[in-house]
Scaffold this motif. Structure first.
Motif, PDB file in Angstrom:
ATOM      1  N   ALA A 165       0.864  -1.263   0.054  1.00  0.00           N
ATOM      2  CA  ALA A 165      -0.064   0.097  -0.130  1.00  0.00           C
ATOM      3  C   ALA A 165       0.932   1.360  -0.137  1.00  0.00           C
ATOM      4  CB  ALA A 165      -0.844  -0.054   1.259  1.00  0.00           C
ATOM      5  N   LYS A 166       1.979   1.205   0.837  1.00  0.00           N
ATOM      6  CA  LYS A 166       2.914   2.544   0.902  1.00  0.00           C
ATOM      7  C   LYS A 166       3.568   2.521  -0.430  1.00  0.00           C
ATOM      8  CE  LYS A 166       6.359   4.943   3.232  1.00  0.00           C
ATOM      9  NZ  LYS A 166       7.135   5.051   4.270  1.00  0.00           N
ATOM     10  N   GLY A 167       3.788   1.409  -1.080  1.00  0.00           N
ATOM     11  CA  GLY A 167       4.466   1.502  -2.586  1.00  0.00           C
ATOM     12  C   GLY A 167       3.643   2.276  -3.431  1.00  0.00           C
ATOM     13  N   ILE A 168       2.433   1.787  -3.423  1.00  0.00           N
ATOM     14  CA  ILE A 168       1.337   2.763  -4.306  1.00  0.00           C
ATOM     15  C   ILE A 168       1.209   4.150  -3.984  1.00  0.00           C
ATOM     16  CG2 ILE A 168      -0.972   2.581  -4.902  1.00  0.00           C
ATOM     17  CD1 ILE A 168      -1.018  -0.583  -4.809  1.00  0.00           C
ATOM     18  N   ASP A 169       1.244   4.461  -2.608  1.00  0.00           N
ATOM     19  CA  ASP A 169       1.201   5.756  -2.323  1.00  0.00           C
ATOM     20  C   ASP A 169       2.366   6.477  -2.762  1.00  0.00           C
ATOM     21  OD1 ASP A 169      -1.477   5.271  -0.923  1.00  0.00           O
ATOM     22  OD2 ASP A 169      -0.545   5.130   0.983  1.00  0.00           O
TER      23      ASP A 169
ATOM     24  N   GLY B 216      -6.218  -5.349   1.987  1.00  0.00           N
ATOM     25  CA  GLY B 216      -4.946  -5.590   1.877  1.00  0.00           C
ATOM     26  C   GLY B 216      -4.271  -6.516   1.509  1.00  0.00           C
ATOM     27  N   ALA B 217      -3.024  -6.563   1.498  1.00  0.00           N
ATOM     28  CA  ALA B 217      -2.112  -7.609   0.976  1.00  0.00           C
ATOM     29  C   ALA B 217      -1.998  -8.828   1.930  1.00  0.00           C
ATOM     30  CB  ALA B 217      -0.807  -7.152   0.400  1.00  0.00           C
TER      31      ALA B 217
ATOM     32  N   SER C 112      -8.749  -5.534  -3.162  1.00  0.00           N
ATOM     33  CA  SER C 112      -7.821  -4.674  -2.303  1.00  0.00           C
ATOM     34  C   SER C 112      -7.122  -3.674  -3.163  1.00  0.00           C
ATOM     35  CB  SER C 112      -6.991  -5.743  -1.452  1.00  0.00           C
ATOM     36  OG  SER C 112      -7.818  -6.336  -0.390  1.00  0.00           O
ATOM     37  N   LEU C 113      -6.753  -4.117  -4.294  1.00  0.00           N
ATOM     38  CA  LEU C 113      -5.828  -3.220  -5.134  1.00  0.00           C
ATOM     39  C   LEU C 113      -6.603  -2.011  -5.456  1.00  0.00           C
ATOM     40  CD1 LEU C 113      -3.843  -5.274  -7.828  1.00  0.00           C
ATOM     41  CD2 LEU C 113      -2.783  -3.824  -6.146  1.00  0.00           C
ATOM     42  N   ARG C 114      -7.768  -2.488  -5.704  1.00  0.00           N
ATOM     43  CA  ARG C 114      -8.768  -1.123  -5.693  1.00  0.00           C
ATOM     44  C   ARG C 114      -8.956  -0.123  -4.816  1.00  0.00           C
ATOM     45  NH1 ARG C 114     -12.698  -3.747  -7.990  1.00  0.00           N
ATOM     46  NH2 ARG C 114     -12.389  -3.125  -9.970  1.00  0.00           N
ATOM     47  N   HIS C 115      -8.963  -0.552  -3.442  1.00  0.00           N
ATOM     48  CA  HIS C 115      -8.765  -0.001  -2.256  1.00  0.00           C
ATOM     49  C   HIS C 115      -7.624   1.030  -2.342  1.00  0.00           C
ATOM     50  CE1 HIS C 115     -10.127   1.135   1.755  1.00  0.00           C
ATOM     51  NE2 HIS C 115      -9.081   0.636   2.065  1.00  0.00           N
ATOM     52  N   MET C 116      -6.528   0.347  -2.440  1.00  0.00           N
ATOM     53  CA  MET C 116      -5.374   0.872  -2.183  1.00  0.00           C
ATOM     54  C   MET C 116      -5.199   2.007  -3.159  1.00  0.00           C
ATOM     55  SD  MET C 116      -2.755  -2.288  -1.913  1.00  0.00           S
ATOM     56  CE  MET C 116      -3.206  -3.713  -0.675  1.00  0.00           C
ATOM     57  N   CYS C 117      -5.790   2.110  -4.424  1.00  0.00           N
ATOM     58  CA  CYS C 117      -5.693   2.908  -5.349  1.00  0.00           C
ATOM     59  C   CYS C 117      -6.955   4.071  -5.419  1.00  0.00           C
ATOM     60  CB  CYS C 117      -5.622   2.346  -6.675  1.00  0.00           C
ATOM     61  SG  CYS C 117      -4.115   1.213  -6.948  1.00  0.00           S
TER      62      CYS C 117
ATOM     63  N   ASP D 233      -0.993 -13.417 -12.112  1.00  0.00           N
ATOM     64  CA  ASP D 233      -0.849 -12.074 -12.154  1.00  0.00           C
ATOM     65  C   ASP D 233      -1.834 -11.102 -12.090  1.00  0.00           C
ATOM     66  OD1 ASP D 233       2.062 -13.005 -11.816  1.00  0.00           O
ATOM     67  OD2 ASP D 233       2.326 -12.760 -14.072  1.00  0.00           O
ATOM     68  N   ILE D 234      -1.716 -10.182 -11.572  1.00  0.00           N
ATOM     69  CA  ILE D 234      -2.800  -8.955 -11.757  1.00  0.00           C
ATOM     70  C   ILE D 234      -1.914  -7.894 -12.218  1.00  0.00           C
ATOM     71  CG2 ILE D 234      -4.287  -7.051 -11.009  1.00  0.00           C
ATOM     72  CD1 ILE D 234      -4.914  -9.397  -8.537  1.00  0.00           C
ATOM     73  N   TYR D 235      -2.387  -7.295 -13.561  1.00  0.00           N
ATOM     74  CA  TYR D 235      -1.844  -6.089 -14.012  1.00  0.00           C
ATOM     75  C   TYR D 235      -3.151  -4.886 -13.853  1.00  0.00           C
ATOM     76  CZ  TYR D 235       1.844  -8.575 -16.263  1.00  0.00           C
ATOM     77  OH  TYR D 235       2.839  -9.262 -16.495  1.00  0.00           O
ATOM     78  N   MET D 236      -2.558  -3.929 -13.054  1.00  0.00           N
ATOM     79  CA  MET D 236      -3.468  -2.828 -12.956  1.00  0.00           C
ATOM     80  C   MET D 236      -2.916  -1.520 -13.592  1.00  0.00           C
ATOM     81  SD  MET D 236      -2.566  -1.169  -9.274  1.00  0.00           S
ATOM     82  CE  MET D 236      -2.482   0.347  -9.901  1.00  0.00           C
ATOM     83  N   THR D 237      -3.701  -0.612 -13.797  1.00  0.00           N
ATOM     84  CA  THR D 237      -3.167   0.588 -14.667  1.00  0.00           C
ATOM     85  C   THR D 237      -4.057   1.808 -13.657  1.00  0.00           C
ATOM     86  OG1 THR D 237      -3.027  -0.183 -16.488  1.00  0.00           O
ATOM     87  CG2 THR D 237      -3.437   2.144 -16.535  1.00  0.00           C
ATOM     88  N   ALA D 238      -3.496   2.759 -13.042  1.00  0.00           N
ATOM     89  CA  ALA D 238      -4.560   3.509 -12.631  1.00  0.00           C
ATOM     90  C   ALA D 238      -3.897   5.116 -12.882  1.00  0.00           C
ATOM     91  CB  ALA D 238      -4.104   3.618 -10.922  1.00  0.00           C
TER      92      ALA D 238
END
Length: 296
Positions: free
Chosen positions: A165-169, A214-215, A245-250, A289-294
């Protein structure tokens, strides 16, 4: 770059510990990651391919295999759109993505916790006549100002940091408004996870139904299935995560989309070839894997 040169750089990494003004546990994980990932991700395959140096011929052999094995990457990483953009890549591995981004972008910057991948990326940049702009550091305390980049690409890296989560932030902080973040992380609900860790996977699924986000940290024996070095040592840390959870982190980003991808011929597909499976719906359902684009 010779093998001896890489060995010398590894020795330098061991002699110069990375210290961050964060908790000792996170700093200790940084140290372990710096040592583990100093061996380039993909070294086992490079060995099988007969890659022994960083000459253009050797690297082309590895890169041809890489994009052949992950044929969907050019569709998920918009190499054709980088143009005059300022691009940051986090987690450099064997430098295949680094070189392709650098060949097409306005400015390219690389960041990795370990010195070995940094050395490889800079050697590739030198060979194509670009500034050697890869550097060592942690994404959790990234050495770049706010609103610095138009695009950040990080493939198979953030789930090893211990704080996804912090890495995304941090990526959000470094992106300019309208900037794009492209991430690959391991899918918590892949076919592999349901087969290898059914109780843990079911427990995570149930907790998410009750609102947990969360992860999920994996066990050492599970990590070896994903990431191990030539000596058989497993990655110091590995998180798996769901799209939810990824959507929540983003949630701070203006837009978010994700797709599941990649698959193996393990259970339940032992009688199929990977190339055939990649053409089916199964990777989108239970891919590794999950590939996400934000977009910020």
């Amino acid at each position: 770059m010779s093998a001896n040169a890489f060995d010398a750089r590894r020795q330098l990494t061991r002699q110069q510990p990375i210290c961050h003004p964060r908790s000792m546990s996170v700093a200790a994980l940084d140290e372990k990651n710096a040592r583990f990932w100093d061996e380039l991700c993909g070294s086992e395959m490079a060995k099988q391919l007969g890659v022994t140096d960083s000459s253009q011929a050797s690297l082309k052999r590895f890169d041809d295999w890489f994009f052949g094995h992950y044929p969907y990457l050019p569709l998920l990483i918009p190499f054709h759109e980088v143009g005059d953009k300022d691009v940051l890549e986090i987690g450099l591995g064997y430098g295949t993505v680094a070189q392709r981004l650098a060949e097409r972008s306005g400015t390219y910057t690389g960041l990795d916790i370990a010195l070995g991948p940094v050395a490889m990326a800079n050697d590739r940049l030198r060979q194509i006549g670009r500034d050697q702009t890869a550097q060592q550091g942690s994404v959790l305390s990234a050495p770049f100002p706010d609103d610095r980049f138009d695009m950040i690409v990080t493939i198979g890296c953030l789930h090893h940091t211990g704080d996804l989560a912090k890495g995304i932030d941090e990526c959000y902080r470094m992106l300019r408004p309208g900037g794009r973040l492209i991430v690959m992380v391991y899918n918590a609900y892949s076919f592999r996870r349901w087969h290898d860790a059914p109780r843990a996977t079911a427990g995570l699924w149930l907790s998410e139904r009750f609102g947990h986000r969360g992860a999920f940290d994996t066990r050492p024996k599970d990590r070896g299935i994903y990431d191990a070095n030539l000596a058989g040592e497993v990655a110091p840390h590995l998180d798996v995560v769901s799209v939810t959870s990824l959507r929540h982190m983003c949630r701070r980003f203006g837009s978010f989309k994700a797709i599941r991808q990649n698959i193996t011929t393990d259970w339940p597909f032992q009688r199929r070839t990977r190339n055939d499976l990649l053409l089916t719906c199964w990777p989108r359902i239970g891919g590794l894997d999950i590939y996400m684009t934000a977009v910020k």
